[in-house]
Design an enzyme around this catalytic site. Structure first.
Site, PDB file in Angstrom:
ATOM      1  N   GLY A  57     -75.188 -24.523  21.289  1.00 10.97           N
ATOM      2  CA  GLY A  57     -74.125 -25.463  20.950  1.00 10.97           C
ATOM      3  C   GLY A  57     -73.595 -26.241  22.137  1.00 10.97           C
ATOM      4  N   LEU A  85     -73.419 -29.505  22.139  1.00 10.01           N
ATOM      5  CA  LEU A  85     -74.632 -30.318  22.223  1.00 10.01           C
ATOM      6  C   LEU A  85     -74.469 -31.496  23.162  1.00 10.01           C
ATOM      7  CD1 LEU A  85     -75.599 -30.436  18.431  1.00 10.01           C
ATOM      8  CD2 LEU A  85     -76.270 -28.752  20.175  1.00 10.01           C
ATOM      9  N   GLY A  87     -79.690 -33.753  25.813  1.00  9.92           N
ATOM     10  CA  GLY A  87     -80.895 -32.924  25.935  1.00  9.92           C
ATOM     11  C   GLY A  87     -81.216 -32.252  24.600  1.00  9.92           C
ATOM     12  N   HIS A  88     -80.185 -31.670  23.959  1.00  9.79           N
ATOM     13  CA  HIS A  88     -80.399 -31.041  22.650  1.00  9.79           C
ATOM     14  C   HIS A  88     -80.813 -32.090  21.613  1.00  9.79           C
ATOM     15  CE1 HIS A  88     -77.197 -28.255  24.346  1.00  9.79           C
ATOM     16  NE2 HIS A  88     -78.204 -27.444  24.132  1.00  9.79           N
ATOM     17  N   LYS A 147     -85.894 -28.331  31.234  1.00 11.51           N
ATOM     18  CA  LYS A 147     -84.862 -27.980  32.217  1.00 11.51           C
ATOM     19  C   LYS A 147     -84.795 -26.466  32.405  1.00 11.51           C
ATOM     20  CE  LYS A 147     -80.031 -27.711  32.893  1.00 11.51           C
ATOM     21  NZ  LYS A 147     -79.733 -26.509  32.131  1.00 11.51           N
ATOM     22  N   LYS A 190     -78.701 -32.984  32.193  1.00 10.49           N
ATOM     23  CA  LYS A 190     -77.655 -32.748  31.183  1.00 10.49           C
ATOM     24  C   LYS A 190     -77.581 -31.250  30.906  1.00 10.49           C
ATOM     25  CE  LYS A 190     -77.261 -37.208  29.508  1.00 10.49           C
ATOM     26  NZ  LYS A 190     -76.214 -38.010  28.919  1.00 10.49           N
ATOM     27  N   SER A 191     -76.357 -30.737  30.839  1.00  3.34           N
ATOM     28  CA  SER A 191     -76.156 -29.314  30.568  1.00  3.34           C
ATOM     29  C   SER A 191     -74.785 -29.145  29.940  1.00  3.34           C
ATOM     30  CB  SER A 191     -76.211 -28.533  31.887  1.00  3.34           C
ATOM     31  OG  SER A 191     -75.635 -27.255  31.723  1.00  3.34           O
TER      32      SER A 191
END
Ligand code: PAF
Length: 285
Positions: free
Chosen positions: A31, A33, A36-37, A149, A184-185
């Site tokens: 979750g 989000l 990347g997701h 990643k 992105k994280s």
């Protein structure tokens, strides 16, 4: 988009889809989000009849003192983003639903988990394999999508799925980055303003390392350079910076065809990981 919280309901939906001959593309997430997701969901959308995304912050993959409690969560926001990305079923079980009994059966990854994040997060990949085994059985995907990643996670999952005859394909999806290069994280939101300014230096160091590795074929030289650059990021402490063969995660050798340069860096609010893959054309020295 359908919301499902119960394992039995998700399993029934997956059985029905299988009986109708529909392919399921599965995007497992924890979750909060980000792009990347959504890229994973986008790939799943292209290749499958039905896209199932799970949102589950998996307690089994967090060690004592890690950020399980403070891991960012926002189901309402996630649901809106998932629906826009073309997700058909959002599966978001509770921890009690996923782990109704304290099972003492362990799934242990092999030596790919002894290095990089596995070395500083003992048990982390056991927890990842545990939850994925359950999620794969519940959702019955034809394909599952993972970001490059988390390259170590991806390599371990590929080995696990291949070695244990899971009937699905693992798809690798390239890392999605901010304009300044930061991967992105979900954890990026926990960086202070100053740390956010400094964090792109991680990818810059890895990219430089990749260039020098291609030019020189000398991993020791590259490692020294990358560690030195990371060590100069004021608010950060380097957890590790390594060069290994990919996806075996063994030491690089003259026959290696692909290398990974990977780093984990701790800021006050978040530990960030990133990596680059380098195709080895010549021999390493
Ligand atoms: O990459 C993640 O977000 C998690 O490790 C995963 C694959 C969803 C398992 O909990």
């Amino acid at each position: 988009m359908r919301h499902i919280e119960k394992v039995a309901d998700m399993a029934a939906a997956a059985r029905r889809l299988a009986s109708e001959g529909k392919s399921v593309g599965f995007v497992p997430t924890m979750g909060y989000l980000h792009d990347g997701h959504l890229a994973l969901a986008g790939e799943a959308r292209k290749e499958n009849d039905v896209v199932v995304m799970s949102i589950f912050v998996n307690p089994a993959q967090f060690g004592p003192g890690e950020d399980f409690d403070s891991y960012p969560r926002d189901l309402e926001r996630d649901a809106a983003l998932a629906e826009k990305a073309g997700v058909d079923i959002l599966f978001h079980p509770s921890p009690e639903e996923m782990y109704p009994e304290d099972s003492d059966i362990r799934i242990l990854p092999g030596r790919q988990a002894d290095v990089l994040c596995g070395a500083s997060r003992p048990g982390h990949f056991d927890g990842v394999l545990k939850v994925l085994t359950k999620l794969f059985h519940i959702t019955r995907p034809e394909r599952a999508y993972f970001g490059q990643k988390d390259a170590q996670q991806l390599a371990i999952i590929e080995t696990f799925v291949r070695n244990y005859n899971f009937q699905l394909e693992i798809r690798r999806v390239p890392t999605v980055r901010e304009e300044d290069g930061l991967a992105k994280s979900s954890r990026n939101v926990r960086l202070s303003h100053e740390e956010r300014q400094e964090a792109p230096a991680i990818y810059a160091a890895l990219k430089d390392g990749a260039r020098v590795l291609r030019e020189s074929g000398d991993p020791e030289l590259v490692l020294g350079m990358v560690r030195n650059t990371l060590g100069r990021i004021p608010a950060a402490e380097t957890d590790y910076a390594e060069i290994l063969e990919y996806p075996s995660l063994r030491p690089l050798n003259p026959e290696s065809r692909e290398a990974i340069i990977a780093a984990a860096v701790r800021f006050s609010g978040a530990r960030l990981i990133d990596n680059v893959l380098v195709t080895m054309e010549g021999k390493t020295s």
